[in-house]
Design an enzyme around this catalytic site. Structure first.
Site, PDB file in Angstrom:
ATOM      1  N   ASP A  33       6.733  -5.906  14.039  1.00 49.11           N
ATOM      2  CA  ASP A  33       7.531  -5.095  13.124  1.00 49.11           C
ATOM      3  C   ASP A  33       7.227  -3.611  13.376  1.00 49.11           C
ATOM      4  OD1 ASP A  33       8.995  -5.726  10.128  1.00 49.11           O
ATOM      5  OD2 ASP A  33       8.309  -3.676  10.521  1.00 49.11           O
ATOM      6  N   ILE A  34       8.266  -2.787  13.323  1.00 51.86           N
ATOM      7  CA  ILE A  34       8.103  -1.359  13.618  1.00 51.86           C
ATOM      8  C   ILE A  34       7.302  -0.645  12.530  1.00 51.86           C
ATOM      9  CG2 ILE A  34      10.199  -0.488  12.466  1.00 51.86           C
ATOM     10  CD1 ILE A  34      10.751   1.125  15.045  1.00 51.86           C
ATOM     11  N   ASN A  88      13.256 -12.703   3.860  1.00 51.61           N
ATOM     12  CA  ASN A  88      14.042 -12.026   2.830  1.00 51.61           C
ATOM     13  C   ASN A  88      15.520 -12.344   3.048  1.00 51.61           C
ATOM     14  OD1 ASN A  88      11.800 -10.755   1.638  1.00 51.61           O
ATOM     15  ND2 ASN A  88      11.828  -9.135   3.173  1.00 51.61           N
ATOM     16  N   VAL A  97      17.731  -5.862   7.211  1.00 52.40           N
ATOM     17  CA  VAL A  97      18.334  -6.117   8.521  1.00 52.40           C
ATOM     18  C   VAL A  97      19.039  -7.467   8.430  1.00 52.40           C
ATOM     19  CG1 VAL A  97      17.923  -6.503  10.971  1.00 52.40           C
ATOM     20  CG2 VAL A  97      16.597  -4.757   9.756  1.00 52.40           C
ATOM     21  N   HIS A 101      15.489 -13.246  10.227  1.00 49.65           N
ATOM     22  CA  HIS A 101      14.166 -13.003  10.794  1.00 49.65           C
ATOM     23  C   HIS A 101      13.109 -13.518   9.829  1.00 49.65           C
ATOM     24  CE1 HIS A 101      15.432  -9.472   8.477  1.00 49.65           C
ATOM     25  NE2 HIS A 101      14.156  -9.311   8.150  1.00 49.65           N
ATOM     26  N   HIS A 103       9.293 -12.859   8.747  1.00 52.05           N
ATOM     27  CA  HIS A 103       8.093 -12.024   8.820  1.00 52.05           C
ATOM     28  C   HIS A 103       6.875 -12.944   8.896  1.00 52.05           C
ATOM     29  CE1 HIS A 103      10.025  -8.201   7.345  1.00 52.05           C
ATOM     30  NE2 HIS A 103      10.865  -9.062   6.803  1.00 52.05           N
TER      31      HIS A 103
HETATM   32  P1  5GP Z   1      13.864  -7.097   5.875  1.00 56.76           P
HETATM   33  O1  5GP Z   1      13.676  -6.025   4.834  1.00 56.76           O
HETATM   34  O2  5GP Z   1      15.303  -7.190   6.309  1.00 56.76           O
HETATM   35  O3  5GP Z   1      13.282  -8.406   5.489  1.00 56.76           O
HETATM   36  O4  5GP Z   1      12.979  -6.647   7.105  1.00 56.76           O
HETATM   37  C1  5GP Z   1      13.441  -5.873   8.153  1.00 56.76           C
HETATM   38  C2  5GP Z   1      12.221  -5.476   8.934  1.00 56.76           C
HETATM   39  O5  5GP Z   1      12.648  -5.001  10.192  1.00 56.76           O
HETATM   40  C3  5GP Z   1      11.421  -4.340   8.292  1.00 56.76           C
HETATM   41  O6  5GP Z   1      10.085  -4.794   8.069  1.00 56.76           O
HETATM   42  C4  5GP Z   1      11.484  -3.226   9.320  1.00 56.76           C
HETATM   43  O7  5GP Z   1      10.268  -2.516   9.428  1.00 56.76           O
HETATM   44  C5  5GP Z   1      11.828  -3.957  10.588  1.00 56.76           C
HETATM   45  N1  5GP Z   1      12.605  -3.194  11.545  1.00 56.76           N
HETATM   46  C6  5GP Z   1      13.715  -2.463  11.292  1.00 56.76           C
HETATM   47  N2  5GP Z   1      14.181  -1.898  12.423  1.00 56.76           N
HETATM   48  C7  5GP Z   1      13.340  -2.296  13.411  1.00 56.76           C
HETATM   49  C8  5GP Z   1      13.305  -2.032  14.811  1.00 56.76           C
HETATM   50  O8  5GP Z   1      14.141  -1.322  15.386  1.00 56.76           O
HETATM   51  N3  5GP Z   1      12.305  -2.619  15.524  1.00 56.76           N
HETATM   52  C9  5GP Z   1      11.364  -3.401  14.927  1.00 56.76           C
HETATM   53  N4  5GP Z   1      10.425  -3.917  15.716  1.00 56.76           N
HETATM   54  N5  5GP Z   1      11.369  -3.674  13.616  1.00 56.76           N
HETATM   55  C10 5GP Z   1      12.346  -3.119  12.866  1.00 56.76           C
END
Ligand code: 5GP
Ligand code: ZN
Length: 118
Positions: A33-34, A88, A97, A101, A103
């Site tokens: 994760d970034i 999520n 996103v 995915h 986590h």
């Molecule tokens: P969500 O909130 O949708 O469950 O999690 C999305 C996750 O994607 C977040 O933890 C965010 O830090 C990660 N994320 C968003 N953009 C990027 C990216 O370009 N590269 C990576 N490696 N992670 C990303």
């Protein structure tokens, strides 16, 4: 579902954006994760675009995700200490996103009530 040009995880999974894959097979990839929320914070992602777990995800893809989570846990050394898997889903789930995915969070004791924001 086919890849979507405007989807960041489709682009990462397709190799269009250089990423450090911890694991890859025909169906899934795993990459850090970034914005990590724990010492280990890896995203396990299907290569095909599914919005989230409600998007008629094929059983073999769900199986591949589960398999990849185990490999990631072993490779990052959290298989024995424990970890948390979170998907999520939708607005109330805090999904930001919109490409399925999982986590994988670990490497320290996680607050059982916090969800780590993820
Ligand atoms: P969500 O909130 O949708 O469950 O999690 C999305 C996750 O994607 C977040 O933890 C965010 O830090 C990660 N994320 C968003 N953009 C990027 C990216 O370009 N590269 C990576 N490696 N992670 C990303
Ligand atoms: Zn996508």
């Amino acid at each position: 579902m086919s890849a979507q040009d405007d989807c960041i995880f489709c682009r990462i999974a397709a190799g269009e954006i250089p990423s450090d894959f911890l694991y890859e097979d025909d169906l899934v990839v795993a990459f850090p994760d970034i914005s990590p929320l724990a010492p280990v914070h890896v995203l396990v992602v299907p290569k095909e675009h599914y919005e989230n777990i409600m998007d008629d995800v094929p059983a073999e893809t769900l199986s591949a995700l589960a398999h990849a989570i185990g490999i990631v846990a072993e490779k990052t050394g959290i298989d024995k200490t424990g970890f948390r898997c979170i998907a999520n889903t939708g607005d109330d789930g805090g999904q930001t996103v919109h490409h399925l995915h999982i986590h994988v969070l670990g490497g320290r004791p996680l607050d059982p009530n916090a969800g780590e924001g993820k």
